[in-house]
Design an enzyme around this catalytic site. Sequence first.
Site, mmCIF file in Angstrom:
data_model
loop_
_atom_site.group_PDB
_atom_site.id
_atom_site.type_symbol
_atom_site.label_atom_id
_atom_site.label_comp_id
_atom_site.label_asym_id
_atom_site.label_seq_id
_atom_site.Cartn_x
_atom_site.Cartn_y
_atom_site.Cartn_z
ATOM 1 N N ASP A 9 -3.371 -3.090 12.234
ATOM 2 C CA ASP A 9 -4.622 -3.630 11.718
ATOM 3 C C ASP A 9 -5.588 -4.033 12.826
ATOM 4 O OD1 ASP A 9 -3.905 -3.184 9.203
ATOM 5 O OD2 ASP A 9 -3.542 -5.279 8.638
ATOM 6 N N GLU A 11 -5.849 -2.901 15.828
ATOM 7 C CA GLU A 11 -6.416 -1.718 16.478
ATOM 8 C C GLU A 11 -7.502 -1.116 15.576
ATOM 9 O OE1 GLU A 11 -6.215 -0.712 19.318
ATOM 10 O OE2 GLU A 11 -6.624 1.438 19.412
ATOM 11 N N TYR A 12 -7.229 -1.083 14.260
ATOM 12 C CA TYR A 12 -8.208 -0.575 13.295
ATOM 13 C C TYR A 12 -9.496 -1.402 13.401
ATOM 14 C CZ TYR A 12 -10.213 0.818 8.773
ATOM 15 O OH TYR A 12 -11.037 1.290 7.785
ATOM 16 N N ASP A 13 -9.335 -2.730 13.428
ATOM 17 C CA ASP A 13 -10.502 -3.610 13.492
ATOM 18 C C ASP A 13 -11.301 -3.391 14.773
ATOM 19 O OD1 ASP A 13 -9.727 -4.614 11.112
ATOM 20 O OD2 ASP A 13 -8.766 -6.421 11.918
ATOM 21 N N SER A 58 -4.360 8.850 -23.207
ATOM 22 C CA SER A 58 -3.087 8.274 -22.745
ATOM 23 C C SER A 58 -1.950 9.065 -23.379
ATOM 24 C CB SER A 58 -3.012 6.800 -23.079
ATOM 25 O OG SER A 58 -3.135 6.650 -24.457
ATOM 26 N N LEU A 59 -0.777 8.894 -22.844
ATOM 27 C CA LEU A 59 0.370 9.687 -23.313
ATOM 28 C C LEU A 59 1.125 8.923 -24.383
ATOM 29 C CD1 LEU A 59 1.682 10.774 -19.822
ATOM 30 C CD2 LEU A 59 0.601 12.260 -21.505
ATOM 31 N N GLU A 89 7.283 13.151 -13.032
ATOM 32 C CA GLU A 89 6.586 12.328 -12.036
ATOM 33 C C GLU A 89 6.825 10.856 -12.333
ATOM 34 O OE1 GLU A 89 2.413 13.450 -12.107
ATOM 35 O OE2 GLU A 89 3.002 15.504 -12.560
ATOM 36 N N LYS A 91 5.785 7.233 -13.212
ATOM 37 C CA LYS A 91 4.642 6.632 -13.911
ATOM 38 C C LYS A 91 4.305 5.345 -13.161
ATOM 39 C CE LYS A 91 3.186 5.397 -18.582
ATOM 40 N NZ LYS A 91 2.630 4.100 -18.265
ATOM 41 N N ASP A 93 2.750 1.978 -12.180
ATOM 42 C CA ASP A 93 2.289 0.886 -13.031
ATOM 43 C C ASP A 93 1.091 0.207 -12.384
ATOM 44 O OD1 ASP A 93 2.175 -0.836 -15.103
ATOM 45 O OD2 ASP A 93 3.902 -2.047 -14.514
ATOM 46 N N ARG A 112 -10.790 3.666 -16.646
ATOM 47 C CA ARG A 112 -10.583 4.435 -17.870
ATOM 48 C C ARG A 112 -11.456 3.919 -19.016
ATOM 49 N NH1 ARG A 112 -6.944 3.714 -22.012
ATOM 50 N NH2 ARG A 112 -6.392 5.616 -23.103
ATOM 51 N N GLU A 149 -3.909 6.578 -10.262
ATOM 52 C CA GLU A 149 -3.558 5.202 -10.576
ATOM 53 C C GLU A 149 -3.712 4.349 -9.319
ATOM 54 O OE1 GLU A 149 -2.586 5.040 -13.771
ATOM 55 O OE2 GLU A 149 -1.554 3.118 -14.000
ATOM 56 N N TYR A 201 -2.580 12.010 -9.809
ATOM 57 C CA TYR A 201 -1.563 12.795 -10.510
ATOM 58 C C TYR A 201 -2.152 13.907 -11.365
ATOM 59 C CZ TYR A 201 -2.983 9.311 -13.931
ATOM 60 O OH TYR A 201 -3.728 8.501 -14.738
ATOM 61 N N LYS A 289 9.678 5.743 -21.012
ATOM 62 C CA LYS A 289 9.648 4.369 -20.492
ATOM 63 C C LYS A 289 11.052 3.892 -20.118
ATOM 64 C CE LYS A 289 6.218 2.057 -20.842
ATOM 65 N NZ LYS A 289 5.010 1.608 -21.383
ATOM 66 N N CYS A 383 26.447 -32.960 -0.011
ATOM 67 C CA CYS A 383 27.013 -31.618 -0.146
ATOM 68 C C CYS A 383 27.894 -31.558 -1.402
ATOM 69 C CB CYS A 383 27.843 -31.280 1.092
ATOM 70 S SG CYS A 383 28.761 -29.743 0.901
ATOM 71 N N CYS A 386 31.709 -31.142 0.018
ATOM 72 C CA CYS A 386 32.446 -32.130 0.809
ATOM 73 C C CYS A 386 31.783 -33.506 0.808
ATOM 74 C CB CYS A 386 32.603 -31.637 2.242
ATOM 75 S SG CYS A 386 31.049 -31.590 3.130
ATOM 76 N N CYS A 401 24.434 -28.606 5.065
ATOM 77 C CA CYS A 401 25.586 -29.488 5.227
ATOM 78 C C CYS A 401 26.081 -29.292 6.654
ATOM 79 C CB CYS A 401 26.680 -29.093 4.225
ATOM 80 S SG CYS A 401 28.306 -29.744 4.649
ATOM 81 N N CYS A 406 33.700 -28.421 6.088
ATOM 82 C CA CYS A 406 33.344 -28.325 4.661
ATOM 83 C C CYS A 406 34.089 -27.148 4.013
ATOM 84 C CB CYS A 406 31.838 -28.141 4.544
ATOM 85 S SG CYS A 406 31.299 -27.729 2.886
HETATM 86 S S1 IVH Z 1 -0.651 11.830 -16.690
HETATM 87 C C1 IVH Z 1 -3.449 12.106 -20.773
HETATM 88 N N1 IVH Z 1 0.801 11.050 -14.671
HETATM 89 O O1 IVH Z 1 0.202 6.245 -17.369
HETATM 90 C C2 IVH Z 1 -3.058 11.174 -19.714
HETATM 91 N N2 IVH Z 1 -0.253 9.390 -15.990
HETATM 92 O O2 IVH Z 1 -0.546 7.129 -20.719
HETATM 93 C C3 IVH Z 1 -2.304 11.883 -18.669
HETATM 94 N N3 IVH Z 1 0.124 7.094 -15.194
HETATM 95 O O3 IVH Z 1 -2.636 5.116 -18.155
HETATM 96 C C4 IVH Z 1 -1.719 10.972 -17.742
HETATM 97 N N4 IVH Z 1 1.358 7.610 -13.464
HETATM 98 O O4 IVH Z 1 -2.899 6.225 -15.879
HETATM 99 C C5 IVH Z 1 0.038 10.663 -15.694
HETATM 100 N N5 IVH Z 1 2.083 10.512 -12.814
HETATM 101 C C6 IVH Z 1 1.324 10.131 -13.838
HETATM 102 C C7 IVH Z 1 1.026 8.771 -14.089
HETATM 103 C C8 IVH Z 1 0.236 8.435 -15.198
HETATM 104 C C9 IVH Z 1 0.794 6.621 -14.148
HETATM 105 C C10 IVH Z 1 -0.571 6.259 -16.212
HETATM 106 C C11 IVH Z 1 -1.895 6.783 -16.635
HETATM 107 C C12 IVH Z 1 -2.013 6.368 -18.079
HETATM 108 C C13 IVH Z 1 -0.602 6.182 -18.514
HETATM 109 C C14 IVH Z 1 -0.152 7.324 -19.416
#
Ligand code: IVH
Length: 644
Positions: A9, A11-13, A58-59, A89, A91, A93, A112, A149, A201, A289, A383, A386, A401, A406
């Site tokens: 950091d 060095e970056y600064d 969303s999935l 892949e 997911k 968070d 989103r 993400e 992704y 999940k 303790c 003991c 202790c 002990c």
């Molecule tokens: S594909 C149509 N790939 O998980 C949506 N989503 O409902 C296609 N997420 O909020 C999403 N890692 O932001 C995809 N490798 C990944 C992901 C990913 C995290 C999140 C995404 C969305 C939720 C999926």
Amino acid sequence: MLARPVIADAEYDRLMKRLQDLEAEHPDLVTPDSPTRRVGETLTEGFAAVRHRVPMMSLSNSYSEDEVREFDARVRKLSERDELEYTVELKIDGVAVSLRYEDGLFTLGATRGDGSQGDDVTANLRTLRSLPLRLQGPAAGGSLEARGEVYMARPAFEAYNRAREAAGEKPILNPRNGTAGSLKLLDPREVARRPLDYFVYGLVDPGRHGVKAQMDALARMRDAGLRVNPHASLARGVEEVLELCRKWETGRLKLEYDTDGLVIKVNELRLHDVLGATAKSPRWGLAYKFASLSATTRLLDVVFQVGRMGHVTPVAVLEPVELLGTTISRATLHNFEEVARKDLRVGDWVEIEKGGEVIPQVMRAIEEKRTGKERPIRPPRKCPSCSSELVRDEGEVALRCENPACPMQLRRRLEHFGSRAAMDIAGLGSSTVDALANAELVEDVGDLYKLKPESVQELEGFAEKSAAALVTGIQASCSRPWARVLFALGAPHVGFSTAELLAEAFPSWDALLEASVDELSAVGGIGPVVAEEVHHFVRQARQGRVVEKLRKAGVTLSGPARVRKSNVLEGKTVVLTGTLPHLTRDRASEIIKAHGGTVSGSVSKKTGFVVAGEAAGSKLDKALELKVKLLDEAGLLDLLGESL
Ligand code: IVH
């Protein structure tokens, strides 16, 4: 691509300051992708709305293997295929974002929102150091939209929270909340201080880029300089998908960032159009999940545990609760400051969580469930083993202790001495240790070598054969190399690698005893605090008595730090990453060194081999990038003619 910054950091600064000065002198030379443009000077006045060109859907979620099988059957039927290839892949968070590049430059970043319209958070996203302001490689100069993400890695989140607390600010609840909150900040200068990162992704309109498969879309984005998670795999058929689901169920615990599941996608992108979407989610993908990492239960009591150095730690006794297939009835509370900070009380409903460690943590008390009958937790004065008065060293949070006799400390010392990384004495587990200490057969680790099968046989749970086996096991440990014996003695702050450094520099106990603090701290890797501690430890009369007993028993107290077995790895540097199926990291390092190799923490072109285990991270990526030879545990053992 790299999770770790390539420069420090500071060095970056320094470089940033230089660039700022140069740009002030020559404003005509400032480019739109200059790193000085990452953090704007002005506050954002609310966020403009952005309409997504392609909706951010969303999935649908699944929670069981059956649901994954049903998904596979459905998409195979709709696409009229017997078998399909899927990408699996992680997911991540965090918070979903869309990233737009035009003429190669980062022009728009959006959240989103409701899926069709989100907030323009370009100024905030520009502050992410790993987000390229200009695309590289074949994509340079072109246009591209990626979906990804934004997240906060756990260690960075923890460090950030410590800094907040030090400044008297309230800590952030979890990395996800921290990320969402950071992206909503109106001051990009403040966002720049948050440890945010991202993975992409999804490639919008892949056909325009001539990309036909999801795996290739990921590669295309990676080539463009965007961060793509390295753990995406290609699975042929649903059984391979499920195998990956099983692997990541626990594998995810070793990652530095949170994932709440896996995303399974049909690899062939043409089929995405064929399959289409329902009102809410596309049919070509499914989120699998993971089982929850947290659970709620009652805090029934707090007991106090004494460690081998005498440190007293509070441990939560919980109403037993199921979490990830194990029943949890205890959890560490670390220290009393932590208990006070979380304001935990006996009788509370608490949230417990399994993190990267095996031991579950108590995260917080659920205040809304309090009845008023809960009892505060007070640190003990004496303790629990003991009854000696406890002390608190200056600047330390732990209570200690000081009684060398002990009984609880003795048990912990015996357990450590016999553990696999130390003297590796088969059969010296905690119940045997308890039995030996209760019968007062041993007063310190030196007494182990005086044990006779006849006296062990008298103990509960022992018979003639098991007693003889324990004594044989103890005697066999006499020939462990000097470094291990030193580690087994358990000086404060002396872990396995520190013991190796010391044993190498001081080839016997006597040499170590004669060393001054200066001589100790002159050893590479030994700092002044450790030097002081070791100097004090070896001079304790109690330690002297233990070592005399070991000497009489014929335990190795001098000689090479470790046994040299071959020169197969002479001049070679080996990097270990991930979790190996059988060997601990210490044991693997010991084997490598015994064959002439050096173990290093980072991968470079000069690395001889990378030994990769489960959930290997950025070091594995780097090895692949630099084409460094890869081995797994079996490959390493094979090469060295070793067995488990
Ligand atoms: S594909 C149509 N790939 O998980 C949506 N989503 O409902 C296609 N997420 O909020 C999403 N890692 O932001 C995809 N490798 C990944 C992901 C990913 C995290 C999140 C995404 C969305 C939720 C999926």
